[in-house]
Design a protein around this motif. Structure first.
Motif, PDB file in Angstrom:
ATOM      1  N   ARG A   1      38.578   4.266  10.413  1.00  0.00           N
ATOM      2  CA  ARG A   1      37.452   4.597  11.301  1.00  0.00           C
ATOM      3  C   ARG A   1      36.771   3.325  11.809  1.00  0.00           C
ATOM      4  NH1 ARG A   1      36.391   7.757  15.015  1.00  0.00           N
ATOM      5  NH2 ARG A   1      37.828   9.028  13.833  1.00  0.00           N
ATOM      6  N   VAL A   2      36.672   2.319  10.946  1.00  0.00           N
ATOM      7  CA  VAL A   2      36.049   1.053  11.358  1.00  0.00           C
ATOM      8  C   VAL A   2      36.928   0.374  12.418  1.00  0.00           C
ATOM      9  CG1 VAL A   2      35.297  -1.229  10.551  1.00  0.00           C
ATOM     10  CG2 VAL A   2      34.900   0.796   9.121  1.00  0.00           C
ATOM     11  N   TRP A   3      38.249   0.430  12.231  1.00  0.00           N
ATOM     12  CA  TRP A   3      39.157  -0.171  13.238  1.00  0.00           C
ATOM     13  C   TRP A   3      39.004   0.556  14.571  1.00  0.00           C
ATOM     14  CZ3 TRP A   3      44.362   0.569  10.153  1.00  0.00           C
ATOM     15  CH2 TRP A   3      44.249  -0.054   8.898  1.00  0.00           C
ATOM     16  N   LEU A   4      38.984   1.888  14.518  1.00  0.00           N
ATOM     17  CA  LEU A   4      38.892   2.670  15.762  1.00  0.00           C
ATOM     18  C   LEU A   4      37.630   2.316  16.527  1.00  0.00           C
ATOM     19  CD1 LEU A   4      40.035   6.261  14.686  1.00  0.00           C
ATOM     20  CD2 LEU A   4      41.379   4.417  15.634  1.00  0.00           C
ATOM     21  N   ASP A   5      36.531   2.204  15.810  1.00  0.00           N
ATOM     22  CA  ASP A   5      35.265   1.868  16.472  1.00  0.00           C
ATOM     23  C   ASP A   5      35.353   0.486  17.127  1.00  0.00           C
ATOM     24  OD1 ASP A   5      34.275   4.281  15.712  1.00  0.00           O
ATOM     25  OD2 ASP A   5      33.098   3.524  14.018  1.00  0.00           O
ATOM     26  N   ARG A   6      35.965  -0.464  16.401  1.00  0.00           N
ATOM     27  CA  ARG A   6      36.070  -1.824  16.949  1.00  0.00           C
ATOM     28  C   ARG A   6      36.962  -1.836  18.198  1.00  0.00           C
ATOM     29  NH1 ARG A   6      37.575  -6.488  12.732  1.00  0.00           N
ATOM     30  NH2 ARG A   6      37.683  -7.678  14.670  1.00  0.00           N
ATOM     31  N   ILE A   7      38.064  -1.091  18.140  1.00  0.00           N
ATOM     32  CA  ILE A   7      38.990  -1.078  19.283  1.00  0.00           C
ATOM     33  C   ILE A   7      38.319  -0.425  20.496  1.00  0.00           C
ATOM     34  CG2 ILE A   7      41.185  -0.113  20.146  1.00  0.00           C
ATOM     35  CD1 ILE A   7      42.178  -0.407  17.134  1.00  0.00           C
ATOM     36  N   ALA A   8      37.669   0.719  20.270  1.00  0.00           N
ATOM     37  CA  ALA A   8      37.005   1.409  21.390  1.00  0.00           C
ATOM     38  C   ALA A   8      35.909   0.521  21.978  1.00  0.00           C
ATOM     39  CB  ALA A   8      36.432   2.736  20.915  1.00  0.00           C
ATOM     40  N   GLU A   9      35.181  -0.172  21.111  1.00  0.00           N
ATOM     41  CA  GLU A   9      34.103  -1.035  21.593  1.00  0.00           C
ATOM     42  C   GLU A   9      34.673  -2.194  22.413  1.00  0.00           C
ATOM     43  OE1 GLU A   9      31.371  -2.334  18.563  1.00  0.00           O
ATOM     44  OE2 GLU A   9      30.676  -3.951  19.899  1.00  0.00           O
ATOM     45  N   ALA A  10      35.790  -2.761  21.926  1.00  0.00           N
ATOM     46  CA  ALA A  10      36.374  -3.908  22.634  1.00  0.00           C
ATOM     47  C   ALA A  10      36.960  -3.505  23.980  1.00  0.00           C
ATOM     48  CB  ALA A  10      37.473  -4.548  21.772  1.00  0.00           C
ATOM     49  N   ARG A  11      37.469  -2.280  24.089  1.00  0.00           N
ATOM     50  CA  ARG A  11      38.291  -1.933  25.246  1.00  0.00           C
ATOM     51  C   ARG A  11      37.616  -1.045  26.296  1.00  0.00           C
ATOM     52  NH1 ARG A  11      41.499  -4.962  26.739  1.00  0.00           N
ATOM     53  NH2 ARG A  11      42.821  -3.396  27.693  1.00  0.00           N
ATOM     54  N   SER A  12      36.672  -0.209  25.922  1.00  0.00           N
ATOM     55  CA  SER A  12      36.203   0.828  26.856  1.00  0.00           C
ATOM     56  C   SER A  12      35.601   0.250  28.135  1.00  0.00           C
ATOM     57  CB  SER A  12      35.196   1.744  26.162  1.00  0.00           C
ATOM     58  OG  SER A  12      35.829   2.363  25.065  1.00  0.00           O
ATOM     59  N   GLU A  13      34.689  -0.709  27.973  1.00  0.00           N
ATOM     60  CA  GLU A  13      34.033  -1.280  29.144  1.00  0.00           C
ATOM     61  C   GLU A  13      35.046  -2.003  30.023  1.00  0.00           C
ATOM     62  OE1 GLU A  13      31.021  -0.232  29.585  1.00  0.00           O
ATOM     63  OE2 GLU A  13      31.260  -1.191  31.548  1.00  0.00           O
ATOM     64  N   ARG A  14      35.946  -2.726  29.389  1.00  0.00           N
ATOM     65  CA  ARG A  14      36.999  -3.445  30.120  1.00  0.00           C
ATOM     66  C   ARG A  14      37.813  -2.463  30.981  1.00  0.00           C
ATOM     67  NH1 ARG A  14      39.448  -7.801  32.483  1.00  0.00           N
ATOM     68  NH2 ARG A  14      41.628  -8.054  31.921  1.00  0.00           N
ATOM     69  N   LEU A  15      38.166  -1.332  30.388  1.00  0.00           N
ATOM     70  CA  LEU A  15      38.977  -0.364  31.127  1.00  0.00           C
ATOM     71  C   LEU A  15      38.216   0.237  32.289  1.00  0.00           C
ATOM     72  CD1 LEU A  15      41.886   0.511  30.938  1.00  0.00           C
ATOM     73  CD2 LEU A  15      41.115  -0.767  28.961  1.00  0.00           C
ATOM     74  N   ARG A  16      36.925   0.478  32.094  1.00  0.00           N
ATOM     75  CA  ARG A  16      36.142   1.044  33.205  1.00  0.00           C
ATOM     76  C   ARG A  16      36.119   0.058  34.377  1.00  0.00           C
ATOM     77  NH1 ARG A  16      32.777   2.780  28.900  1.00  0.00           N
ATOM     78  NH2 ARG A  16      33.555   4.816  28.303  1.00  0.00           N
ATOM     79  N   PHE A  17      35.972  -1.219  34.065  1.00  0.00           N
ATOM     80  CA  PHE A  17      35.984  -2.251  35.109  1.00  0.00           C
ATOM     81  C   PHE A  17      37.344  -2.278  35.823  1.00  0.00           C
ATOM     82  CE2 PHE A  17      37.543  -6.649  35.822  1.00  0.00           C
ATOM     83  CZ  PHE A  17      36.844  -6.921  36.994  1.00  0.00           C
ATOM     84  N   VAL A  18      38.431  -2.281  35.066  1.00  0.00           N
ATOM     85  CA  VAL A  18      39.769  -2.391  35.670  1.00  0.00           C
ATOM     86  C   VAL A  18      40.073  -1.160  36.518  1.00  0.00           C
ATOM     87  CG1 VAL A  18      42.239  -2.592  35.180  1.00  0.00           C
ATOM     88  CG2 VAL A  18      40.602  -3.854  33.778  1.00  0.00           C
ATOM     89  N   MET A  19      39.703   0.021  36.012  1.00  0.00           N
ATOM     90  CA  MET A  19      39.983   1.249  36.768  1.00  0.00           C
ATOM     91  C   MET A  19      39.173   1.294  38.057  1.00  0.00           C
ATOM     92  SD  MET A  19      40.245   3.882  33.575  1.00  0.00           S
ATOM     93  CE  MET A  19      40.157   5.344  34.568  1.00  0.00           C
TER      94      MET A  19
END
Ligand SMILES: Cc1cc2nc3c(=O)[nH]c(=O)nc-3n(C[C@H](O)[C@H](O)[C@H](O)COP(=O)(O)OP(=O)(O)OC[C@H]3O[C@@H](n4cnc5c(N)ncnc54)[C@H](O)[C@@H]3O)c2cc1C
Length: 418
Positions: free
Chosen positions: A336-354
């Motif tokens: 669960r800690v890994w999932l939170d870190r991955i989502a935090e690292a990637r979500s904003e980046r993906l919104r920008f790229v999309m």
């Protein structure tokens, strides 16, 4: 610790290679197709400099193998179909290293080979769901070589099973696609252009865009676009040679030699063309109640305009691998800690790229003017966004200068001067 990855495509194969090396991890990567079956990977890909930067950071050896199977992507040129130039951008102005041009099947071959025996081929997924063993855990049931297998009590389930992800559909429903308003036709043809087509180029006739680049060995990837109302079907008339040639005829003057060759090559291959409508879908990296992670197309549908589908699948996989490896090294064994870190690292980046990918599609929409639509892409604000796209990879671990330096010395091409 039991980890199951469903799908050994771009993201799954990279992640499987890395997680299989963690001591104490029991890893199963289940792939539907056979080891040499690349039937669904018939075209070419331009993979952005950002993916190569991320892969060099994670795994210099694998990055070097991918680069050895590809050609460097160093330029972005735009012209009208009569040859009038509109933009000539050396990627060195906006990126730290080149991207690549590669056959999709070659990318799969190199990445799957890199994961070796971690991938189990020919697996047909029968069911997937929450485990009864413990809250948060999951189970999968699949057949392989006629035998049925069940893995229960999975600590981390990763859905890297692509755009029509069965894993994502099971846990949160199939994502609703948003149509962008453009249909795209793609073919891969033998390169008989005698040098007319090489690095990444685009040619416009009104809002219709041809895109092409050479990929090893000796092929050219070509894509052509037609505006289409969101949700409307691809028209049969577009699939004919006569309409194709008329569509790309310049409004003024003759078609340039490169465009003439592209049209001949594309028309000769129309029977084997891949048609699709550009679309995107919402970002979702993790489930809240079960330890399930999505990466690549299963996590985000991406408009193809900037070549960021496979590119972001690679960035995602590199980020996930680096974050899990970092946590593992610190004895942090809670998915669960890994999932939170991955989502935090990637979500904003993906919104920008999309968002950028959709905005950059403006020149292909009904009634668009390619001259005005290209002009803003040559200006400072868009180029700053491109630089953020190609340079600011979001990997969720601190920058490791020594790892970066090592990667730079062991991997192939450095960025040629602008
Ligand atoms: C014609 C075309 C051209 C493209 N061009 C570009 C480009 O130029 N640049 C770019 O960056 N992107 C491009 N893309 C997008 C890119 O191919 C995808 O974004 C990328 O492959 C996504 O990677 P992934 O790992 O998420 O999924 P995929 O690479 O699709 O991998 C999914 C894997 O899961 C497997 N799988 C699926 N379901 C199951 C199941 N139930 N059980 C087991 N295994 C399963 C599949 O066999 C596959 O191996 C293109 C796409 C298309 C269709």
């Amino acid at each position: 610790m039991k980890i199951v990855i469903v799908g050994a495509g771009v993201a799954g194969a990279i992640l499987a290679r890395r997680l299989a090396r963690l001591p104490g991890v029991e890893l199963h990567c289940l792939e539907r197709v056979g080891p040499d079956d690349h039937a669904e990977a018939g075209t070419g890909l331009n993979v952005g400099p950002n993916a190569i930067k991320a892969l060099r950071r994670l795994d210099a050896e694998l990055a070097a193998e991918v680069e050895a199977a590809s050609l460097p992507w160093t330029r972005w040129d735009i012209a009208l179909t009569n040859g009038t130039p509109l933009m000539a951008l050396p990627l060195a102005q906006v990126a730290d290293n080149p991207g690549i041009r590669i056959r999709w099947s070659e990318l799969y071959r190199v990445l799957r080979q890199g994961a070796g025996p971690a991938i189990r081929y020919g697996c047909t997924l029968e069911s997937v769901g929450a485990s009864t063993a413990a809250p948060g855990k999951t189970r999968v049931r699949f057949t392989q070589d006629g035998a049925t297998h069940e893995i229960d009590g999975i600590d981390l389930l990763v859905g890297t099973d692509g755009r029509y992800s069965r894993v994502r559909e099971t846990f949160s429903g199939a994502p609703e696609p948003r149509h962008i308003g453009v249909a795209i036709l793609r073919v891969l043809v033998p390169d008989t252009s005698a040098g007319l087509v090489d690095d990444y180029g685009q040619w416009f006739s009104g809002c219709h865009r041809l895109l092409a680049f050479r990929v090893p060995p000796d092929h050219v990837y070509i894509a052509a676009t037609y505006p289409v109302a969101p949700g409307a079907p691809v028209q049969d008339a577009w699939k004919t040679e006569a309409v194709m040639r008329a569509t790309y005829q310049p409004a003024q003057g003759e078609a340039s030699p490169a465009v003439r060759w592209l049209l001949d090559a594309m028309c000769a291959q129309l029977h084997d063309a891949h048609w699709a409508r550009m679309q995107e879908a919402d970002v979702r990296f993790a489930e809240p109640d079960v330890d399930v992670l999505y990466l690549g197309d299963s996590a985000h549908g991406m408009a193809p305009t900037l070549g960021q589908g496979a590119t972001q699948a690679m960035e995602d996989a590199c980020a996930a691998a680096l974050i899990v490896e970092d946590a593992w090294a610190r004895d942090q064994r809670t998915p669960r800690v890994w999932l939170d870190r991955i989502a935090e690292a990637r979500s904003e980046r993906l919104r920008f790229v999309m968002d950028l990918s959709v905005r950059a599609t403006d020149t292909m929409l009904e009634g668009a003017d390619p001259v005005a639509g290209t002009r803003w892409k040559t200006e400072a604000p868009f180029q700053a966004e491109l630089a953020a796209l190609f340079r600011d990879v979001a990997l969720g671990v601190p920058d490791d200068a020594s790892a970066q330096a090592g990667a730079a010395t062991t991997s192939a091409a450095a960025m040629p001067a602008a």
